[in-house]
Design a protein around this motif. Sequence first.
Motif, PDB file in Angstrom:
ATOM      1  N   ALA A  63       0.799  -1.219   0.000  1.00 29.46           N
ATOM      2  CA  ALA A  63       0.000   0.000   0.000  1.00 29.46           C
ATOM      3  C   ALA A  63       0.838   1.277   0.000  1.00 29.46           C
ATOM      4  O   ALA A  63       0.320   2.351  -0.279  1.00 29.46           O
ATOM      5  CB  ALA A  63      -0.923   0.000   1.216  1.00 29.46           C
ATOM      6  N   SER A  64       2.104   1.177   0.283  1.00 24.62           N
ATOM      7  CA  SER A  64       2.952   2.364   0.426  1.00 24.62           C
ATOM      8  C   SER A  64       3.618   2.749  -0.893  1.00 24.62           C
ATOM      9  O   SER A  64       4.135   1.885  -1.604  1.00 24.62           O
ATOM     10  CB  SER A  64       4.033   2.100   1.466  1.00 24.62           C
ATOM     11  OG  SER A  64       4.928   3.202   1.524  1.00 24.62           O
ATOM     12  N   PRO A  65       3.669   4.054  -1.172  1.00 25.59           N
ATOM     13  CA  PRO A  65       4.422   4.499  -2.346  1.00 25.59           C
ATOM     14  C   PRO A  65       5.934   4.430  -2.091  1.00 25.59           C
ATOM     15  O   PRO A  65       6.725   4.447  -3.026  1.00 25.59           O
ATOM     16  CB  PRO A  65       3.966   5.944  -2.541  1.00 25.59           C
ATOM     17  CG  PRO A  65       3.520   6.384  -1.189  1.00 25.59           C
ATOM     18  CD  PRO A  65       2.975   5.160  -0.512  1.00 25.59           C
ATOM     19  N   MET A  66       6.326   4.347  -0.832  1.00 25.64           N
ATOM     20  CA  MET A  66       7.733   4.278  -0.453  1.00 25.64           C
ATOM     21  C   MET A  66       8.181   2.816  -0.491  1.00 25.64           C
ATOM     22  O   MET A  66       7.687   1.992   0.284  1.00 25.64           O
ATOM     23  CB  MET A  66       7.929   4.857   0.949  1.00 25.64           C
ATOM     24  CG  MET A  66       9.361   4.973   1.374  1.00 25.64           C
ATOM     25  SD  MET A  66      10.391   6.005   0.303  1.00 25.64           S
ATOM     26  CE  MET A  66       9.501   7.547   0.321  1.00 25.64           C
ATOM     27  N   LYS A  67       9.055   2.479  -1.401  1.00 18.75           N
ATOM     28  CA  LYS A  67       9.498   1.094  -1.586  1.00 18.75           C
ATOM     29  C   LYS A  67      10.957   0.934  -1.169  1.00 18.75           C
ATOM     30  O   LYS A  67      11.843   1.560  -1.756  1.00 18.75           O
ATOM     31  CB  LYS A  67       9.345   0.665  -3.050  1.00 18.75           C
ATOM     32  CG  LYS A  67       7.950   0.811  -3.602  1.00 18.75           C
ATOM     33  CD  LYS A  67       6.947  -0.068  -2.887  1.00 18.75           C
ATOM     34  CE  LYS A  67       5.582   0.057  -3.544  1.00 18.75           C
ATOM     35  NZ  LYS A  67       4.517  -0.388  -2.695  1.00 18.75           N
ATOM     36  N   PRO A  68      11.229   0.081  -0.188  1.00 18.79           N
ATOM     37  CA  PRO A  68      12.618  -0.169   0.201  1.00 18.79           C
ATOM     38  C   PRO A  68      13.330  -1.026  -0.850  1.00 18.79           C
ATOM     39  O   PRO A  68      12.681  -1.717  -1.636  1.00 18.79           O
ATOM     40  CB  PRO A  68      12.474  -0.939   1.521  1.00 18.79           C
ATOM     41  CG  PRO A  68      11.161  -1.631   1.397  1.00 18.79           C
ATOM     42  CD  PRO A  68      10.280  -0.695   0.597  1.00 18.79           C
TER      43      PRO A  68
END
Length: 89
Positions: A63-68
Amino acid sequence: METVVGKPSAYFARSALERLGLSPRHVWVVGDSLTSDVAMGKELGMTSVVVLTGVTRRDDLAASPMKPDHVIGSLAELPALLKSRAFRG
């Protein structure tokens, strides 16, 4: 004048990198938060690793736009990840 900063401040991370004489492309940021640890690392061009033992859960990743760059279940997995990536950045 004093300035108080912390994660995910780019100033905070840049200051640490400068003090240590390190390039962001040679540094990994490891933490349990997509919005602070991973965001700070991504902003400066560091490799980011999220650990799923804190605030971030596996369901949060989709769900997050921040991808590790990497996801690990616990810090116990970090040495093997570092070893596998040692010569690839």
